[in-house]
Write a protein that holds these residues in place. Structure first.
Motif, PDB file in Angstrom:
ATOM      1  N   THR A  73      40.887  40.550  45.051  1.00 61.76           N
ATOM      2  CA  THR A  73      40.638  41.821  44.380  1.00 61.76           C
ATOM      3  C   THR A  73      40.910  41.647  42.895  1.00 61.76           C
ATOM      4  N   HIS A  74      39.914  41.932  42.089  1.00 63.78           N
ATOM      5  CA  HIS A  74      40.051  41.827  40.636  1.00 63.78           C
ATOM      6  C   HIS A  74      40.797  43.051  40.109  1.00 63.78           C
ATOM      7  N   ALA A  75      41.980  42.828  39.535  1.00 66.43           N
ATOM      8  CA  ALA A  75      42.804  43.935  39.052  1.00 66.43           C
ATOM      9  C   ALA A  75      42.207  44.573  37.804  1.00 66.43           C
ATOM     10  N   GLY A  76      41.604  43.805  36.929  1.00 65.77           N
ATOM     11  CA  GLY A  76      41.092  44.337  35.673  1.00 65.77           C
ATOM     12  C   GLY A  76      39.621  44.684  35.697  1.00 65.77           C
ATOM     13  N   ASP A  77      39.030  44.754  36.895  1.00 65.60           N
ATOM     14  CA  ASP A  77      37.584  44.998  36.988  1.00 65.60           C
ATOM     15  C   ASP A  77      37.283  46.109  37.994  1.00 65.60           C
ATOM     16  N   GLY A  78      38.075  47.154  37.950  1.00 64.16           N
ATOM     17  CA  GLY A  78      37.831  48.273  38.851  1.00 64.16           C
ATOM     18  C   GLY A  78      38.083  47.942  40.307  1.00 64.16           C
ATOM     19  N   PRO A 110      42.077  39.376  31.943  1.00 61.31           N
ATOM     20  CA  PRO A 110      41.625  40.637  31.357  1.00 61.31           C
ATOM     21  C   PRO A 110      42.774  41.353  30.657  1.00 61.31           C
ATOM     22  N   LEU A 111      42.434  42.141  29.664  1.00 60.52           N
ATOM     23  CA  LEU A 111      43.445  42.897  28.936  1.00 60.52           C
ATOM     24  C   LEU A 111      44.154  43.867  29.868  1.00 60.52           C
ATOM     25  N   GLY A 112      45.461  43.960  29.731  1.00 60.71           N
ATOM     26  CA  GLY A 112      46.239  44.895  30.528  1.00 60.71           C
ATOM     27  C   GLY A 112      46.637  44.371  31.889  1.00 60.71           C
ATOM     28  N   VAL A 113      46.245  43.150  32.258  1.00 58.10           N
ATOM     29  CA  VAL A 113      46.601  42.583  33.554  1.00 58.10           C
ATOM     30  C   VAL A 113      47.767  41.633  33.347  1.00 58.10           C
ATOM     31  N   ALA A 114      48.851  41.878  34.031  1.00 53.31           N
ATOM     32  CA  ALA A 114      50.029  41.019  33.904  1.00 53.31           C
ATOM     33  C   ALA A 114      49.767  39.680  34.565  1.00 53.31           C
ATOM     34  N   SER A 115      50.451  38.643  34.101  1.00 54.51           N
ATOM     35  CA  SER A 115      50.237  37.306  34.667  1.00 54.51           C
ATOM     36  C   SER A 115      50.675  37.239  36.118  1.00 54.51           C
TER      37      SER A 115
END
Length: 140
Positions: A73-78, A110-115
């Motif tokens: 699941t992509h956290a920074g892509d909806g 992506p911006l806003g996604v923690a490592s």
């Protein structure tokens, strides 16, 4: 070394010598042995690269691990979903620990996604893993 090639052939191919054929390099040809592998770091590096190139993830299959595809699941892509190749390790109780075969580098995060959201290992349920080895040895 190819048995049909001479040192002069290798001189032309590898750029050895001075080009005019006046200077012939000194070459020592030795058989590979354990001692040579431990003492020569270039040979060690070559052998490690050879092993890495021969590794096939889709051939991994034993009682504990198997090649599989797992839902990512992509956290920074909806929260879009993608099936990615991985190695699944059975934990029991219809759960597996998966290790992605590749993960995006942190520079592409992506911006806003923690490592922490992009860790290489995850524990997932049976519905998120599709075993894909030719002959998977373990079942859920």
């Amino acid at each position: 070394m190819a048995p049909s090639c001479t040192f002069r052939d290798y001189m032309a191919r590898l750029g050895l010598g001075d080009g005019a054929g006046m200077f012939l390099p000194l070459l020592r040809v030795t058989r590979m042995s354990r001692t040579l592998r431990f003492s020569n770091h270039r040979l060690r590096q070559f052998m490690d690269e050879k092993v890495a190139l021969e590794f096939r993830a889709d051939g991994v299959s034993d009682e504990q691990r198997s090649f599989a595809y797992a839902r990512y699941t992509h956290a920074g892509d909806g929260a879009s979903k993608e099936w990615r190749p991985c190695i699944a390790k059975r934990l029991g109780q219809r759960r597996s620990e998966i290790q992605w075969l590749f993960s995006p580098p942190s520079a592409v995060r992506p911006l806003g996604v923690a490592s922490a959201d992009m860790q290489p290992q995850h524990v997932v349920g049976e519905s998120a893993v599709l075993l894909a080895a030719a002959k998977p040895e373990f079942k859920f």
